[in-house]
Design a protein around this motif. Sequence first.
Motif, PDB file in Angstrom:
ATOM      1  N   PHE A  40       4.618  -8.686   0.708  1.00  0.00           N
ATOM      2  CA  PHE A  40       4.976  -7.506  -0.088  1.00  0.00           C
ATOM      3  C   PHE A  40       4.927  -7.991  -1.495  1.00  0.00           C
ATOM      4  O   PHE A  40       4.459  -7.164  -2.179  1.00  0.00           O
ATOM      5  N   SER A  41       5.570  -8.937  -1.865  1.00  0.00           N
ATOM      6  CA  SER A  41       5.588  -9.424  -3.277  1.00  0.00           C
ATOM      7  C   SER A  41       4.187  -9.575  -3.780  1.00  0.00           C
ATOM      8  O   SER A  41       4.107  -9.635  -5.015  1.00  0.00           O
ATOM      9  N   SER A  42       3.120  -9.536  -3.433  1.00  0.00           N
ATOM     10  CA  SER A  42       1.807  -9.734  -3.833  1.00  0.00           C
ATOM     11  C   SER A  42       0.950  -8.665  -3.841  1.00  0.00           C
ATOM     12  O   SER A  42      -0.095  -8.354  -4.109  1.00  0.00           O
ATOM     13  N   ALA A  43       1.547  -7.505  -3.343  1.00  0.00           N
ATOM     14  CA  ALA A  43       1.041  -6.245  -3.192  1.00  0.00           C
ATOM     15  C   ALA A  43       1.447  -5.082  -4.275  1.00  0.00           C
ATOM     16  O   ALA A  43       2.670  -4.849  -4.187  1.00  0.00           O
ATOM     17  N   ALA A  44       0.381  -4.527  -4.687  1.00  0.00           N
ATOM     18  CA  ALA A  44       1.094  -3.184  -5.569  1.00  0.00           C
ATOM     19  C   ALA A  44       0.993  -1.959  -4.318  1.00  0.00           C
ATOM     20  O   ALA A  44       0.695  -2.275  -3.284  1.00  0.00           O
ATOM     21  N   MET A  45       1.930  -1.042  -4.757  1.00  0.00           N
ATOM     22  CA  MET A  45       2.405  -0.333  -3.749  1.00  0.00           C
ATOM     23  C   MET A  45       2.279   1.101  -4.173  1.00  0.00           C
ATOM     24  O   MET A  45       2.344   1.492  -5.255  1.00  0.00           O
TER      25      MET A  45
ATOM     26  N   GLY B 288      -4.686  18.719   0.600  1.00  0.00           N
ATOM     27  CA  GLY B 288      -5.074  17.346   0.557  1.00  0.00           C
ATOM     28  C   GLY B 288      -3.921  16.392   0.165  1.00  0.00           C
ATOM     29  O   GLY B 288      -2.997  16.868  -0.283  1.00  0.00           O
ATOM     30  N   ARG B 289      -4.204  15.224   0.588  1.00  0.00           N
ATOM     31  CA  ARG B 289      -3.239  14.258   0.302  1.00  0.00           C
ATOM     32  C   ARG B 289      -3.352  13.899  -1.191  1.00  0.00           C
ATOM     33  O   ARG B 289      -4.501  13.607  -1.762  1.00  0.00           O
ATOM     34  N   GLU B 290      -1.975  14.000  -2.084  1.00  0.00           N
ATOM     35  CA  GLU B 290      -2.338  13.670  -3.599  1.00  0.00           C
ATOM     36  C   GLU B 290      -1.466  12.294  -3.971  1.00  0.00           C
ATOM     37  O   GLU B 290      -0.265  11.900  -3.480  1.00  0.00           O
ATOM     38  N   TRP B 291      -2.277  11.422  -4.670  1.00  0.00           N
ATOM     39  CA  TRP B 291      -1.391  10.385  -5.136  1.00  0.00           C
ATOM     40  C   TRP B 291      -0.314  10.608  -6.048  1.00  0.00           C
ATOM     41  O   TRP B 291      -0.283  11.468  -6.946  1.00  0.00           O
ATOM     42  N   VAL B 292       0.967   9.977  -6.065  1.00  0.00           N
ATOM     43  CA  VAL B 292       1.980  10.392  -6.752  1.00  0.00           C
ATOM     44  C   VAL B 292       2.412   9.431  -7.730  1.00  0.00           C
ATOM     45  O   VAL B 292       2.737   9.519  -9.198  1.00  0.00           O
ATOM     46  N   ALA B 293       2.413   8.028  -7.274  1.00  0.00           N
ATOM     47  CA  ALA B 293       2.884   6.954  -8.205  1.00  0.00           C
ATOM     48  C   ALA B 293       2.512   5.536  -7.822  1.00  0.00           C
ATOM     49  O   ALA B 293       2.099   5.556  -6.383  1.00  0.00           O
ATOM     50  N   ARG B 294       2.375   4.729  -8.568  1.00  0.00           N
ATOM     51  CA  ARG B 294       2.119   3.255  -8.154  1.00  0.00           C
ATOM     52  C   ARG B 294       2.711   2.470  -8.931  1.00  0.00           C
ATOM     53  O   ARG B 294       3.336   2.600 -10.019  1.00  0.00           O
TER      54      ARG B 294
ATOM     55  N   TYR C 170       4.243   9.922   1.614  1.00  0.00           N
ATOM     56  CA  TYR C 170       3.736   8.545   2.397  1.00  0.00           C
ATOM     57  C   TYR C 170       3.995   7.283   1.433  1.00  0.00           C
ATOM     58  O   TYR C 170       3.237   7.625   0.129  1.00  0.00           O
ATOM     59  N   CYS C 171       4.147   6.495   2.187  1.00  0.00           N
ATOM     60  CA  CYS C 171       3.985   4.910   1.432  1.00  0.00           C
ATOM     61  C   CYS C 171       2.681   4.394   1.977  1.00  0.00           C
ATOM     62  O   CYS C 171       2.116   4.632   2.843  1.00  0.00           O
ATOM     63  N   TYR C 172       1.918   3.772   0.836  1.00  0.00           N
ATOM     64  CA  TYR C 172       0.596   3.512   0.999  1.00  0.00           C
ATOM     65  C   TYR C 172       0.093   2.133   0.486  1.00  0.00           C
ATOM     66  O   TYR C 172       0.593   1.853  -0.624  1.00  0.00           O
ATOM     67  N   LEU C 173      -0.608   1.199   1.357  1.00  0.00           N
ATOM     68  CA  LEU C 173      -0.909  -0.193   0.890  1.00  0.00           C
ATOM     69  C   LEU C 173      -2.310  -0.203   1.044  1.00  0.00           C
ATOM     70  O   LEU C 173      -3.033   0.044   1.865  1.00  0.00           O
ATOM     71  N   LEU C 174      -3.001  -0.697  -0.382  1.00  0.00           N
ATOM     72  CA  LEU C 174      -4.319  -0.347  -0.214  1.00  0.00           C
ATOM     73  C   LEU C 174      -4.853  -1.719  -0.218  1.00  0.00           C
ATOM     74  O   LEU C 174      -4.563  -2.610  -0.891  1.00  0.00           O
ATOM     75  N   GLY C 175      -6.000  -1.836   0.538  1.00  0.00           N
ATOM     76  CA  GLY C 175      -6.807  -3.025   0.690  1.00  0.00           C
ATOM     77  C   GLY C 175      -6.343  -4.357   1.166  1.00  0.00           C
ATOM     78  O   GLY C 175      -6.518  -5.362   0.332  1.00  0.00           O
ATOM     79  N   TYR C 176      -5.385  -4.234   2.016  1.00  0.00           N
ATOM     80  CA  TYR C 176      -4.770  -5.565   2.550  1.00  0.00           C
ATOM     81  C   TYR C 176      -5.995  -5.856   3.685  1.00  0.00           C
ATOM     82  O   TYR C 176      -5.943  -5.369   4.753  1.00  0.00           O
ATOM     83  N   ARG C 177      -6.531  -7.096   3.542  1.00  0.00           N
ATOM     84  CA  ARG C 177      -7.259  -7.613   4.425  1.00  0.00           C
ATOM     85  C   ARG C 177      -8.437  -6.755   4.772  1.00  0.00           C
ATOM     86  O   ARG C 177      -8.808  -6.400   5.902  1.00  0.00           O
TER      87      ARG C 177
END
Length: 116
Positions: free
Chosen positions: A28-33, A43-49, A94-101
């Motif tokens: 978790f500590s290596s991943a932007a969320m 549609g799904r809308e991005w809120v924050a990063r 929704y919580c979202y994790l981009l591009g893990y493996r």
Amino acid sequence: VQLVESGGGLVQPGGSLRLSCAASGFTFSSAAMNWYRQAPGKGREWVARITSDGSSTNYADSVKGRFAISRDNAKNMVYLQTNNLRLEDAAVYYCYLLGYRNRDYWGQGTPVTVSS
């Protein structure tokens, strides 16, 4: 990988909610969320990063100044503080994790209802 959101509910306009996302199964500590939301019929809308170390955050214009994303890497948690909620903020968040493996991951979502 598992992302589990909580904290949604019914709130009056102008109210606040703190959304939480419990993360597991990856470093978790290596991943932007990110937080996204989806209103009924839209549609799904991005809120924050937030960056992996929490040093930098970005927001959609629609929530800037009202929402705040934060994280606790010791607890594998990411939060979204939502303030001054408006009718148009009603959505499933929704919580979202981009591009893990080479995969993207979504939580199951937590619903926010804004109604007087």
